[in-house]
Design a protein around this motif. Structure first.
Motif, mmCIF file in Angstrom:
data_model
loop_
_atom_site.group_PDB
_atom_site.id
_atom_site.type_symbol
_atom_site.label_atom_id
_atom_site.label_comp_id
_atom_site.label_asym_id
_atom_site.label_seq_id
_atom_site.Cartn_x
_atom_site.Cartn_y
_atom_site.Cartn_z
ATOM 1 N N GLY A 46 0.956 -1.071 0.034
ATOM 2 C CA GLY A 46 0.025 0.016 -0.116
ATOM 3 C C GLY A 46 0.813 1.330 -0.025
ATOM 4 N N ASP A 80 -0.142 7.580 -2.070
ATOM 5 C CA ASP A 80 -0.145 6.054 -1.913
ATOM 6 C C ASP A 80 -0.847 5.773 -0.461
ATOM 7 N N ALA A 81 -0.178 5.726 0.614
ATOM 8 C CA ALA A 81 -0.600 5.431 1.727
ATOM 9 C C ALA A 81 -2.088 6.066 2.299
ATOM 10 N N SER A 120 -6.461 4.663 -5.597
ATOM 11 C CA SER A 120 -6.778 3.364 -4.784
ATOM 12 C C SER A 120 -8.162 2.945 -5.077
ATOM 13 N N THR A 131 -4.941 4.474 0.101
ATOM 14 C CA THR A 131 -5.405 3.224 0.833
ATOM 15 C C THR A 131 -6.180 3.450 2.069
HETATM 16 MG MG MG Z 1 -1.721 2.702 -1.580
#
Ligand code: MG
Ligand code: ADP
Length: 329
Positions: free
Chosen positions: A166, A280-281, A236, A284
């Motif tokens: 993730g 990105d994190a 995501s 998610t």
């Molecule tokens: Mg991610």
């Protein structure tokens, strides 16, 4: 003679036109890393840039993939409670992962690995874990228990393991974006759902990025577009990896509190940030949080995001539309 001179002039012109066209046309190459298709588009690159990018991808795959024996992640996961020395890069990713995990109330947790192992979202091998095994794995999911020690050392309590699925693509997108700066006039880097745009296209145009309609069957169908440069857009969604059993759709973003797929009101989330790893994190985490908490989380983190619900409704942070010229298409 005259004719020859004419031919010469014609050839020179053709060559010049050819050179100009070659300069305007980007170099495009595709690779397969981190379980995803990576597409690199470079405008005016130097001779070795493309090869250097693939070498970097190779190196990060060997460092961060949980399935590559001897990678930092593999060594952490097989250490059974012992301390492991890792690269400065891995240590730094884990430091930020822990921060984002805390900020998201654990919605984002790289220690989700015991759960991802139970579900195994590999095409054709997916399974629904029995309730007992799923519930037994829950206490093992807690990023605050990752110990980061001096000298790039990491310790994970026995039984726990990590999965950087993730966050790693975001980190690598950031690193590749740094690599290309100054070595080409512009670049469009696409690591699965992580897009990084560097510079302006020939003629000074920004990059237009399509955001997929979560309801559509194909990734070719865009619902929105944004215009960005020198930043990253990360998406995501519950449509990336999933399987359907008895009419129920099981997708690959798991809720660390239940061990089940994060069945919230959200179908897709796009976060735009100069740091692709953070986007990105965060994307998610938003999928796990659901729209209301996701919006509060993004604002607390100072991030810009677009949330698309399963009903097709879109919700944005206050500046998203004007900042990135969000438009429905
Ligand atoms: Mg991610
Ligand atoms: P993708 O990598 O498909 O673009 P994400 O960035 O949302 O999508 O990452 C999903 C991956 O992250 C999963 O395949 C899994 O490896 C891991 N993961 C699943 N649930 C979580 C979670 N709650 N927190 C952190 N990582 C997760």
């Amino acid at each position: 003679m005259k004719c020859r001179a004419f031919l010469c002039a014609f050839l020179c012109l053709a060559l010049l036109a050819g050179t100009a066209a070659a300069e305007a046309l980007p170099a495009v190459d595709v690779g397969y890393y981190f379980d995803t298709v990576v597409t690199v588009t470079l405008y005016g690159p130097d001779d070795t840039l493309m090869a250097d990018i693939w070498a970097a991808c190779e190196r990060y795959e060997r460092m961060l993939s949980k399935t590559v024996p001897g990678s930092d992640v593999d060594r952490i996961n097989t250490a059974a409670g012992a301390t492991v020395e890792v690269s400065a890069e891995t240590w730094e990713i884990l430091r930020e992962a822990k921060e984002i995990s805390a900020a998201s109330g654990g919605a984002f947790s790289v220690t989700v690995a015991p759960l991802t192992a139970l579900w195994n979202f590999t095409a054709g091998e997916e399974r629904i874990p029995a309730d007992e095994e799923r519930l037994a794995a829950l206490p093992l999911v807690d990023d605050s228990r990752i110990e980061l020690l001096e000298g790039c050392r990491v310790r994970l309590p026995e039984g726990m393991s990590i999965d950087l699925g993730g966050i790693a693509k975001g980190y690598i997108a950031d690193e590749v974006a740094s690599l290309v700066r100054g070595r080409c006039t512009a670049a469009l880097l696409n690591f699965g759902g992580n897009v990084y745009c560097v510079g302006y296209k020939p003629g000074g145009a920004v990059f237009n990025i399509g955001i997929r309609d979560p309801q559509a069957d194909s990734s070719a169908v865009a619902k929105y577009a944004v215009s960005i440069t020198d930043t990253s857009a990360v998406t995501s969604g519950n449509y990336e990896r999933f399987f359907i059993r008895d009419g129920v759709r099981y997708h690959h973003i798991l809720d660390p509190k239940t061990g089940l797929p994060a069945w919230t009101d959200l179908a897709g989330v796009t976060v735009i940030c100069e740091r692709s790893m953070v986007a990105d994190a965060a994307a998610t985490a938003c999928m796990v949080l659901g729209s209301e908490d996701a919006l509060a989380f993004l604002q607390a983190m100072g991030l810009e995001g677009l949330l698309i619900t399963g009903e097709g409704e879109s919700i944005t942070t206050p500046n998203f539309v004007t900042h990135w010229n969000l438009r429905g298409i």
